[in-house]
Design a protein around this motif. Structure first.
Motif, PDB file in Angstrom:
ATOM      1  N   ALA A  52     -10.923   3.655  -7.931  1.00  0.00           N
ATOM      2  CA  ALA A  52      -9.885   4.409  -8.262  1.00  0.00           C
ATOM      3  C   ALA A  52      -8.920   3.669  -9.297  1.00  0.00           C
ATOM      4  O   ALA A  52      -7.748   4.154  -9.312  1.00  0.00           O
ATOM      5  N   LEU A  53      -9.296   2.911 -10.145  1.00  0.00           N
ATOM      6  CA  LEU A  53      -8.524   2.358 -11.309  1.00  0.00           C
ATOM      7  C   LEU A  53      -8.735   3.356 -12.490  1.00  0.00           C
ATOM      8  O   LEU A  53      -9.617   3.819 -12.790  1.00  0.00           O
ATOM      9  N   ASN A  54      -7.467   3.446 -13.053  1.00  0.00           N
ATOM     10  CA  ASN A  54      -7.460   4.298 -14.502  1.00  0.00           C
ATOM     11  C   ASN A  54      -6.960   3.450 -15.351  1.00  0.00           C
ATOM     12  O   ASN A  54      -5.643   3.328 -15.459  1.00  0.00           O
ATOM     13  N   PRO A  55      -7.771   2.818 -16.350  1.00  0.00           N
ATOM     14  CA  PRO A  55      -7.263   2.155 -17.437  1.00  0.00           C
ATOM     15  C   PRO A  55      -6.362   2.563 -18.348  1.00  0.00           C
ATOM     16  O   PRO A  55      -6.665   3.859 -18.749  1.00  0.00           O
ATOM     17  N   ASN A  56      -5.160   1.764 -18.603  1.00  0.00           N
ATOM     18  CA  ASN A  56      -4.160   2.397 -19.300  1.00  0.00           C
ATOM     19  C   ASN A  56      -4.727   2.852 -20.853  1.00  0.00           C
ATOM     20  O   ASN A  56      -5.247   1.937 -21.646  1.00  0.00           O
ATOM     21  N   LEU A  57      -4.919   4.028 -21.229  1.00  0.00           N
ATOM     22  CA  LEU A  57      -5.413   4.233 -22.632  1.00  0.00           C
ATOM     23  C   LEU A  57      -4.514   4.184 -23.594  1.00  0.00           C
ATOM     24  O   LEU A  57      -4.738   3.929 -24.652  1.00  0.00           O
ATOM     25  N   GLU A  58      -3.122   3.857 -23.412  1.00  0.00           N
ATOM     26  CA  GLU A  58      -2.108   3.609 -24.403  1.00  0.00           C
ATOM     27  C   GLU A  58      -2.212   2.065 -24.880  1.00  0.00           C
ATOM     28  O   GLU A  58      -1.781   1.937 -25.931  1.00  0.00           O
ATOM     29  N   THR A  93       0.738  -1.079  -0.095  1.00  0.00           N
ATOM     30  CA  THR A  93       0.033   0.086   0.017  1.00  0.00           C
ATOM     31  C   THR A  93       0.926   1.140   0.142  1.00  0.00           C
ATOM     32  O   THR A  93       1.486   1.616   0.926  1.00  0.00           O
ATOM     33  N   ARG A  94       0.924   2.043  -0.988  1.00  0.00           N
ATOM     34  CA  ARG A  94       1.274   3.300  -1.094  1.00  0.00           C
ATOM     35  C   ARG A  94       0.197   4.465  -0.511  1.00  0.00           C
ATOM     36  O   ARG A  94      -0.872   4.380  -1.313  1.00  0.00           O
ATOM     37  N   CYS A  95       0.481   4.819   0.586  1.00  0.00           N
ATOM     38  CA  CYS A  95      -0.588   5.482   1.404  1.00  0.00           C
ATOM     39  C   CYS A  95      -0.745   7.112   0.825  1.00  0.00           C
ATOM     40  O   CYS A  95      -0.601   7.771   1.712  1.00  0.00           O
ATOM     41  N   ASN A  96      -1.254   6.897  -0.419  1.00  0.00           N
ATOM     42  CA  ASN A  96      -1.326   8.462  -0.808  1.00  0.00           C
ATOM     43  C   ASN A  96      -2.367   8.301  -2.284  1.00  0.00           C
ATOM     44  O   ASN A  96      -1.991   7.932  -3.162  1.00  0.00           O
ATOM     45  N   ALA A  97      -3.603   8.556  -1.886  1.00  0.00           N
ATOM     46  CA  ALA A  97      -4.765   8.252  -2.716  1.00  0.00           C
ATOM     47  C   ALA A  97      -4.543   9.282  -3.877  1.00  0.00           C
ATOM     48  O   ALA A  97      -5.008   9.200  -5.010  1.00  0.00           O
ATOM     49  N   PHE A  98      -3.927  10.397  -3.601  1.00  0.00           N
ATOM     50  CA  PHE A  98      -3.822  11.644  -4.615  1.00  0.00           C
ATOM     51  C   PHE A  98      -2.753  11.168  -5.630  1.00  0.00           C
ATOM     52  O   PHE A  98      -3.096  11.491  -6.951  1.00  0.00           O
ATOM     53  N   ALA A  99      -1.985  10.091  -5.509  1.00  0.00           N
ATOM     54  CA  ALA A  99      -1.266   9.652  -6.510  1.00  0.00           C
ATOM     55  C   ALA A  99      -1.660   8.995  -7.461  1.00  0.00           C
ATOM     56  O   ALA A  99      -1.354   8.851  -8.747  1.00  0.00           O
ATOM     57  N   GLY A 100      -3.074   8.656  -7.438  1.00  0.00           N
ATOM     58  CA  GLY A 100      -3.963   7.909  -8.429  1.00  0.00           C
ATOM     59  C   GLY A 100      -4.911   8.864  -9.230  1.00  0.00           C
ATOM     60  O   GLY A 100      -5.701   8.385 -10.000  1.00  0.00           O
ATOM     61  N   ARG A 124      -2.352   5.811 -14.145  1.00  0.00           N
ATOM     62  CA  ARG A 124      -2.986   5.192 -15.216  1.00  0.00           C
ATOM     63  C   ARG A 124      -2.261   4.628 -16.179  1.00  0.00           C
ATOM     64  O   ARG A 124      -3.005   3.428 -16.502  1.00  0.00           O
ATOM     65  N   ARG A 125      -0.876   4.818 -16.136  1.00  0.00           N
ATOM     66  CA  ARG A 125      -0.201   3.699 -16.931  1.00  0.00           C
ATOM     67  C   ARG A 125      -0.031   2.240 -16.379  1.00  0.00           C
ATOM     68  O   ARG A 125       0.796   1.641 -17.074  1.00  0.00           O
ATOM     69  N   VAL A 126      -0.069   2.268 -15.009  1.00  0.00           N
ATOM     70  CA  VAL A 126       0.162   1.050 -14.451  1.00  0.00           C
ATOM     71  C   VAL A 126      -1.226   0.375 -13.946  1.00  0.00           C
ATOM     72  O   VAL A 126      -1.388  -0.720 -13.210  1.00  0.00           O
ATOM     73  N   SER A 127      -2.374   1.090 -14.131  1.00  0.00           N
ATOM     74  CA  SER A 127      -3.602   0.606 -13.767  1.00  0.00           C
ATOM     75  C   SER A 127      -3.800  -0.956 -14.899  1.00  0.00           C
ATOM     76  O   SER A 127      -3.401  -0.859 -15.946  1.00  0.00           O
ATOM     77  N   PRO A 128      -4.586  -1.743 -14.089  1.00  0.00           N
ATOM     78  CA  PRO A 128      -4.803  -2.997 -14.993  1.00  0.00           C
ATOM     79  C   PRO A 128      -5.775  -2.696 -15.971  1.00  0.00           C
ATOM     80  O   PRO A 128      -6.811  -2.123 -15.998  1.00  0.00           O
ATOM     81  N   ALA A 130      -2.556  13.199 -12.527  1.00  0.00           N
ATOM     82  CA  ALA A 130      -1.264  13.597 -11.652  1.00  0.00           C
ATOM     83  C   ALA A 130       0.013  12.993 -12.282  1.00  0.00           C
ATOM     84  O   ALA A 130      -0.073  12.081 -12.994  1.00  0.00           O
ATOM     85  N   PRO A 131       0.877  13.760 -12.198  1.00  0.00           N
ATOM     86  CA  PRO A 131       2.153  13.230 -12.730  1.00  0.00           C
ATOM     87  C   PRO A 131       2.685  12.148 -12.089  1.00  0.00           C
ATOM     88  O   PRO A 131       2.655  12.065 -11.112  1.00  0.00           O
ATOM     89  N   ASP A 132       3.013  11.044 -12.829  1.00  0.00           N
ATOM     90  CA  ASP A 132       3.688   9.875 -12.229  1.00  0.00           C
ATOM     91  C   ASP A 132       5.209   9.984 -12.347  1.00  0.00           C
ATOM     92  O   ASP A 132       5.765   9.789 -13.490  1.00  0.00           O
ATOM     93  N   PRO A 133       5.792  10.051 -11.109  1.00  0.00           N
ATOM     94  CA  PRO A 133       7.362  10.344 -11.198  1.00  0.00           C
ATOM     95  C   PRO A 133       8.050   9.036 -11.437  1.00  0.00           C
ATOM     96  O   PRO A 133       9.323   9.200 -11.742  1.00  0.00           O
ATOM     97  N   VAL A 134       7.515   7.768 -11.469  1.00  0.00           N
ATOM     98  CA  VAL A 134       8.161   6.667 -11.539  1.00  0.00           C
ATOM     99  C   VAL A 134       8.799   6.423 -12.907  1.00  0.00           C
ATOM    100  O   VAL A 134       8.285   6.461 -13.919  1.00  0.00           O
ATOM    101  N   PRO A 135      10.187   6.066 -12.993  1.00  0.00           N
ATOM    102  CA  PRO A 135      10.754   6.184 -14.125  1.00  0.00           C
ATOM    103  C   PRO A 135      10.977   5.095 -14.891  1.00  0.00           C
ATOM    104  O   PRO A 135      12.117   5.007 -15.798  1.00  0.00           O
ATOM    105  N   SER A 136      10.143   3.987 -14.641  1.00  0.00           N
ATOM    106  CA  SER A 136      10.229   2.956 -15.450  1.00  0.00           C
ATOM    107  C   SER A 136       8.913   2.236 -15.662  1.00  0.00           C
ATOM    108  O   SER A 136       7.754   2.685 -14.995  1.00  0.00           O
TER     109      SER A 136
END
Length: 415
Positions: free
Chosen positions: A256-262, A168-175, A230-234, A179-185
């Motif tokens: 709060a899933l965000n299906p990957n639109l790509e 659990t990443r305890c930050n609902a705003f990250a979803g 969004r880019r890591v949501s199933p 929101a900018p997703d800082p994860v570089p991979s």
């Protein structure tokens, strides 16, 4: 009548004459009354007397809760190491909390390197015990420690005792969808992908950058997925795969899933969850929630929670959006053709419904009410008052409607 002092003292002293197995049972009750007791009681009991220490050290089950939190306090690592040793070959429950009490929402997540190093150190000395992990909980508030854990987890291709997993990443705003997703991979293959997890039955993944195409999850009884960038949501295809692999699933939460639109979505058959009794559905965008609902068949569902999470998180900056398509989708599910092979159908088993923060068309809601024929409890929380009026069961109301307010919160007993 007061007992003589000598007699009273003699009676009080008899606890030390109890047989070892009785004292062991007492120690177990004291230890397993709460997580806090599991953490501290064994140490306290083992320092009362030499006999109690010998009994406590011999009771390996007392030492099966291994906790590490950030920042590290004096004696914490020593206590965790002692638990690993004293539990011997017993399955253990591992709890890692890397949240920083001084972190705030405006801090730069990219500068959070110290806790990532901390995670590596923890995993290195926990690694020899990984075949004994019965439950694993990892809590973070920023992405770097969680991402570090996921990367390190690729070393563990088999966890034969693991029954519960909660990341659990305890930050609902990250979803937040924008929101900018800082994860570089790209998403990380949890436990190296398709790991051997024969006993895993309960999974919670919140804000974790997991590759859902190869999880190794199967035979689950509960699955909780929430607050995914969004880019890591199933995708719906990946969700179908997860659900098909767990036909005995009883509890499902999709929040709060965000299906990957790509990645283009692929149409496929609905998944019949013949044992699912509890469904929680929360959304940023109603279109996403409808897509998820259309994947499911819910023949025996008993409890449903529907929640637009944006009003709770965004509050005054949020403009309410119509969520009526959710009700329309549920009505369609209830109107599916009768299937002789599966006579139970939605919503015949429905008993409890909770609707939270959802803006609905009262006319559409009125069309939904006949589907509540067997419902025993309907909770309307932070909704417009005309929805309450549409139910037409005012005598059964438990709770209060706020006078002069644009929202109402009530619990209605319908039977």
């Amino acid at each position: 009548m007061m007992l003589p002092l000598q007699q009273a003292t003699s009676r009080e002293a008899k606890i030390d004459s109890l047989p070892e197995h009785i004292l062991t049972d007492i120690f177990s009750v004291l230890t397993f009354s709460s997580n806090e007791s599991r953490l501290y009681a064994p140490d306290i009991l083992s320092h009362v007397s030499s006999r109690w220490r010998a009994i406590a050290l011999n009771a390996t089950a007392l030492w099966t809760f291994v906790v590490v939190t950030f920042p590290v306090v004096a004696g914490q690592i020593a206590r965790a190491r002692a638990g690993l040793s004293r539990s011997r070959d017993r399955p253990i429950d591992v709890y890692i909390d890397v949240r920083d009490p001084d972190w705030n929402w405006e801090s730069d997540e990219g500068q959070d390197r110290m806790r990532s190093v901390f995670v590596v150190e923890i995993m290195q000395w926990l690694e020899p015990s990984h075949h004994r992990w019965r439950s694993l909980t990892v809590l973070t508030d920023t992405w770097t420690p969680m991402h570090t854990f996921l990367s390190y987890s690729t070393m563990f291709s088999s966890l034969p005792e693991l029954e519960r997993l909660s990341l659990t990443r305890c930050n609902a705003f990250a979803g937040l969808p924008d929101a900018p997703d800082p994860v570089p991979s790209h998403p990380v293959e949890l436990f190296g992908g398709n790991a051997n997890l024969p006993k895993l039955r309960h999974v919670t993944l919140s804000g974790a950058h997991v590759d859902y195409s190869c999880t190794g999850f199967k035979g689950l009884l509960s699955l909780d997925l929430r607050h995914q960038a969004r880019r890591v949501s199933p995708t719906t295809r990946q969700l179908r795969q997860l659900l098909h692999a767990s036909p005995e699933l009883k509890t499902l939460s999709l929040v709060a899933l965000n299906p990957n639109l790509e990645e283009p979505e692929q149409d496929g058959p609905t998944v019949s969850l013949a044992h699912l009794t509890d469904l929680t559905l929360g959304w940023w965008f109603v279109e996403d929630a409808v897509k998820l609902l259309e994947v499911l068949q819910l023949p025996v569902v008993e409890n449903i929670v529907l929640e637009d999470i944006a009003p709770t998180l965004l509050q005054h900056s949020y403009i309410a959006r119509d969520s009526t398509p959710i009700l329309d989708t549920l009505v369609k599910m209830g109107n599916r053709p009768y299937d002789p092979a599966a006579p139970s159908s939605f919503p015949s088993h429905l008993r409890r419904v909770m609707i939270n923060g959802v803006l609905l068309d009262p006319v559409a809601f009125s069309r939904f009410i006949p589907f509540l024929v067997n419902v025993e409890e309907l909770e309307l929380k932070s909704v417009q008052p005309d929805l309450v009026q549409a139910v037409g069961h005012n005598e059964g109301i438990l709770g209060t409607e706020r006078e002069g307010s644009s929202v109402a919160s009530v619990i209605l007993r319908l039977r």
